[in-house]
Write a protein that holds these residues in place. Structure first.
Motif, mmCIF file in Angstrom:
data_model
loop_
_atom_site.group_PDB
_atom_site.id
_atom_site.type_symbol
_atom_site.label_atom_id
_atom_site.label_comp_id
_atom_site.label_asym_id
_atom_site.label_seq_id
_atom_site.Cartn_x
_atom_site.Cartn_y
_atom_site.Cartn_z
ATOM 1 N N PRO A 12 51.482 -21.312 -1.475
ATOM 2 C CA PRO A 12 52.936 -21.170 -1.280
ATOM 3 C C PRO A 12 53.587 -20.534 -2.507
ATOM 4 O O PRO A 12 53.022 -20.582 -3.602
ATOM 5 C CB PRO A 12 53.410 -22.619 -1.124
ATOM 6 C CG PRO A 12 52.212 -23.382 -0.688
ATOM 7 C CD PRO A 12 51.035 -22.692 -1.312
ATOM 8 N N ALA A 13 54.767 -19.960 -2.320
ATOM 9 C CA ALA A 13 55.505 -19.359 -3.441
ATOM 10 C C ALA A 13 55.716 -20.428 -4.516
ATOM 11 O O ALA A 13 55.962 -21.584 -4.196
ATOM 12 C CB ALA A 13 56.851 -18.832 -2.959
ATOM 13 N N ARG A 14 55.601 -20.019 -5.761
ATOM 14 C CA ARG A 14 55.776 -20.987 -6.851
ATOM 15 C C ARG A 14 57.182 -21.574 -6.854
ATOM 16 O O ARG A 14 57.404 -22.665 -7.353
ATOM 17 C CB ARG A 14 55.545 -20.289 -8.194
ATOM 18 C CG ARG A 14 54.100 -19.922 -8.458
ATOM 19 C CD ARG A 14 53.999 -19.130 -9.738
ATOM 20 N NE ARG A 14 52.645 -18.680 -10.016
ATOM 21 C CZ ARG A 14 51.767 -19.379 -10.740
ATOM 22 N NH1 ARG A 14 52.115 -20.533 -11.256
ATOM 23 N NH2 ARG A 14 50.560 -18.917 -10.942
ATOM 24 N N ASP A 15 58.144 -20.796 -6.326
ATOM 25 C CA ASP A 15 59.534 -21.254 -6.372
ATOM 26 C C ASP A 15 59.962 -21.942 -5.072
ATOM 27 O O ASP A 15 61.148 -22.146 -4.829
ATOM 28 C CB ASP A 15 60.465 -20.070 -6.676
ATOM 29 C CG ASP A 15 60.232 -18.912 -5.722
ATOM 30 O OD1 ASP A 15 59.648 -19.124 -4.647
ATOM 31 O OD2 ASP A 15 60.615 -17.778 -6.058
ATOM 32 N N LEU A 16 58.997 -22.310 -4.225
ATOM 33 C CA LEU A 16 59.327 -22.935 -2.934
ATOM 34 C C LEU A 16 60.109 -24.228 -3.158
ATOM 35 O O LEU A 16 59.744 -25.042 -4.000
ATOM 36 C CB LEU A 16 58.038 -23.241 -2.179
ATOM 37 C CG LEU A 16 58.207 -23.483 -0.684
ATOM 38 C CD1 LEU A 16 58.457 -22.161 0.019
ATOM 39 C CD2 LEU A 16 56.985 -24.148 -0.098
ATOM 40 N N GLY A 17 61.184 -24.389 -2.380
ATOM 41 C CA GLY A 17 61.943 -25.636 -2.446
ATOM 42 C C GLY A 17 63.050 -25.626 -3.495
ATOM 43 O O GLY A 17 63.795 -26.598 -3.598
ATOM 44 N N LEU A 18 63.186 -24.533 -4.256
ATOM 45 C CA LEU A 18 64.275 -24.469 -5.232
ATOM 46 C C LEU A 18 65.543 -23.984 -4.532
ATOM 47 O O LEU A 18 65.492 -23.103 -3.685
ATOM 48 C CB LEU A 18 63.934 -23.504 -6.373
ATOM 49 C CG LEU A 18 62.778 -23.889 -7.286
ATOM 50 C CD1 LEU A 18 62.627 -22.859 -8.402
ATOM 51 C CD2 LEU A 18 63.018 -25.266 -7.885
ATOM 52 N N ALA A 19 66.694 -24.563 -4.925
ATOM 53 C CA ALA A 19 67.977 -24.098 -4.395
ATOM 54 C C ALA A 19 68.208 -22.677 -4.916
ATOM 55 O O ALA A 19 67.683 -22.320 -5.977
ATOM 56 C CB ALA A 19 69.082 -25.028 -4.853
ATOM 57 N N PRO A 20 68.988 -21.849 -4.160
ATOM 58 C CA PRO A 20 69.127 -20.434 -4.525
ATOM 59 C C PRO A 20 69.499 -20.186 -5.996
ATOM 60 O O PRO A 20 68.869 -19.366 -6.662
ATOM 61 C CB PRO A 20 70.223 -19.936 -3.577
ATOM 62 C CG PRO A 20 70.103 -20.823 -2.388
ATOM 63 C CD PRO A 20 69.674 -22.161 -2.897
ATOM 64 N N ARG A 53 66.695 -21.073 -8.280
ATOM 65 C CA ARG A 53 65.582 -20.139 -8.145
ATOM 66 C C ARG A 53 65.811 -18.893 -8.991
ATOM 67 O O ARG A 53 64.880 -18.390 -9.624
ATOM 68 C CB ARG A 53 65.422 -19.766 -6.663
ATOM 69 C CG ARG A 53 64.361 -18.753 -6.429
ATOM 70 C CD ARG A 53 64.087 -18.465 -4.987
ATOM 71 N NE ARG A 53 63.158 -17.349 -4.941
ATOM 72 C CZ ARG A 53 63.508 -16.105 -4.651
ATOM 73 N NH1 ARG A 53 64.746 -15.817 -4.318
ATOM 74 N NH2 ARG A 53 62.614 -15.143 -4.688
#
Lengths: 324, 235
Positions: free
Chosen positions: B7-15, B18
């Motif tokens: 998965p993307a390393r930044d998955l689950g971060l708010a915009p 991110r």
């Protein structure tokens, strides 16, 4: 306005949806005033309601506005689903494959907009073929099966599958049908949750989704089948689909496809080891967490109606490309 | 065969989170936006600054690598970024001052989507952030563009290099390419809001190897000193 609400089922569904939102706001308001629920729960409930208040106009609005709006909204939904899926699975690093899937989603929705069924259908195998060959020139066989499979899965779900929802808008009487599908999958979720909580019992597929119960699944099947059959009865009155058995079968297809879509996304998330697909909708997770049920319902419901009564048979075809 | 799903390393971060995250990974949309920006910047540098590049043969054929240079103006990042083609261009991140480029939402959007910058919070960089940058440099095969002086020179002369560059590369099998920029100070000094046309020259030196240095204070200082000497030697 008069066209948008021409069918009584459209009025019923929009009215019932607005009524439910108001009722939910009143209940949560009451919980807040009386202090019956914990602060955390109340916040969560308001957050979910707030998300619905933004989401519902975005879902129902385009359907009421017209054919082009509906297909446009389905296109955007497909692209939003793809973005979440490719970031969750890692497919987003394969720019070439993602580019072909984006193109496939745009084309299949264009075929819907054009009302060109031949092209709409032809795009499924053709896009799959292009995805399969797109990364060959990279001369990088390592990971070929993975990237190709992920790309085909994405196109079939968010392009070919979902675009059926937009294609229905080519039928002059599409509004009550599409609204019925949109709200029926939500009802399906709520019914499964409610029956599961009330009855409990055996887990459905504990490794896939530990909170789902067999009673919830059957309760949802029963509720959704009956509600959909009743409303579809009013929509398809005077057509070959009027038969109660067919209507109930249609309702059951919507319920089963909806629940399978939910379980499919649960499997994807379990396999990846993540909880939510995204963070776009506070209280819900990502777009896919909300719209997973629709992915399989759209083509299943489309073809059931298509075989039974036809979709857009009288409407002019190939509106953009001509030659219809 | 088993799928390796990452998965993307930044998955689950708010915009907003991110945009400022060191874990941010660009997708197709970001790359399309960036290639448009890069095309525009390339044309601007050719027309307004008659950018002249020597030593292209010193650039490693494939990522990962690190580009460093003396720092006089905001043109520096654009000039270094413009020499990267293909895969290196797509994988390039400028390490930019967080307090300048990531302070507001609008600047962060620009820094993240146009320049593909990652924020460096001067004087308060945490060890974990350096570890993430080192890990991503190797695992994701990235290109970092950074200016080891730590800030733009106010008079055009090169300041001593900070050991920060050493913390990123000491002990890693990643080449560091020293570059020398001339003309940027005259074209866009730190006290001007906008650049003015003027010749810019970029000289690319031979890559440096710090894989044998220890990832500790002594190694960081040695790497920084070697980088400074290499950039100076190009002048």
């Amino acid at each position: 306005m008069s066209t948008a609400f021409a069918h009584p089922v459209t009025v019923w569904i929009v009215g019932a949806t607005l009524g439910l939102l108001l009722l939910a706001a009143a209940v949560i308001g009451l919980l807040s005033v009386t202090g019956r629920a914990s602060l955390a729960l109340r916040r969560e409930l308001w957050l979910r309601l707030g998300s619905w208040c933004i989401l519902l106009p975005l879902m129902l609005g385009p359907v009421l506005l017209g054919r082009v709006w509906t297909i446009g909204a389905v296109t955007l939904l497909g692209l939003a689903c793809l973005r979440e899926y490719d970031r969750a699975t890692g497919l987003f690093r394969e720019y070439l494959i993602v580019g072909v899937v984006v193109l496939g989603i745009l084309l299949v929705n264009f075929a819907a907009l054009d009302h060109w069924y031949g092209f709409f259908v032809a795009l499924w195998p053709l896009t799959v073929g292009v995805i399969a060959i797109a990364s060959l020139p990279l001369d990088r066989p390592a990971g070929y099966v993975q990237r190709t499979a992920l790309g085909i899965f994405a196109f079939m779900l968010f392009g070919a599958g979902l675009a059926h929802l937009g294609y229905m808008a080519n039928d002059p009487g599409y509004r009550p049908i599409v609204l019925l599908l949109l709200t029926a999958v939500a009802l399906n979720d709520v019914a499964a949750f409610t029956f599961g909580k009330l009855i409990g019992g055996r887990k459905l597929l504990p490794a896939t989704s530990p909170n789902k119960t067999l009673s919830g699944a059957l309760g949802a099947l029963l509720t959704t089948s009956v509600v959909v059959a009743l409303l579809a009865g009013a929509i398809f009155a005077g057509t070959p689909m009027e038969h109660p058995a067919l209507l109930l079968l249609f309702g059951a297809i919507v319920s089963i496809a909806g629940q399978c879509g939910d379980l499919m996304l649960s499997s994807i998330k379990r396999d990846l080891g993540i909880k939510d697909m995204g963070v776009l909708l506070p209280g819900h997770g990502g777009v896919l967490d909300r719209f997973n049920s629709l992915l399989l319902v759209a083509p299943a419901a489309f073809h059931f109606i298509h075989y039974s009564v036809g979709i857009g048979l009288e409407a002019p075809a190939r509106l953009i490309t001509g030659g219809g | 065969m088993e799928f390796r799903l990452r998965p993307a390393r930044d998955l689950g971060l708010a915009p907003g989170e991110r945009l400022r995250s060191h874990a941010r990974e660009a997708g197709l949309g970001s790359q399309v936006l960036r290639s448009l920006w890069r095309g525009g910047v390339g044309a601007y540098l050719r027309l307004a600054h008659r950018l002249e590049v020597t030593g292209r043969e010193n650039l490693p054929a494939t990522p990962p690598f690190v580009l460093i240079a003396n720092h006089c103006s905001h043109l520096d990042t654009l000039a270094l970024g413009s020499i990267l083609q293909g895969e290196a261009g797509r994988r390039a991140h400028a390490l930019a001052a967080g307090d300048v480029f990531f302070r507001t939402g609008a600047t962060a959007l620009f820094a993240a989507y146009a320049v593909n910058a990652l924020p460096v919070w001067r004087k308060r960089t945490r060890a974990g952030e350096i570890a993430t940058l080192r890990e991503r440099l190797v695992e994701d095969r990235l290109v970092y563009i950074l200016f080891p002086e730590g800030t733009r020179s106010r008079d055009g002369t090169m300041a001593p290099f900070q050991p920060g560059i050493g913390t990123l590369v000491a002990g890693l099998p990643v080449p560091v390419v020293p570059c020398r920029l001339e003309g940027c100070h005259a074209a866009w000094p730190a006290d001007r809001r906008l650049p003015r046309p003027g010749k810019v020259r970029l000289t690319i030196g031979r890559p440096l190897d710090f894989s044998g240095l220890p990832n500790a204070r002594a190694g960081w200082v040695e790497a920084a000193a070697a980088c400074e000497a290499a950039v100076k030697a190009l002048g």
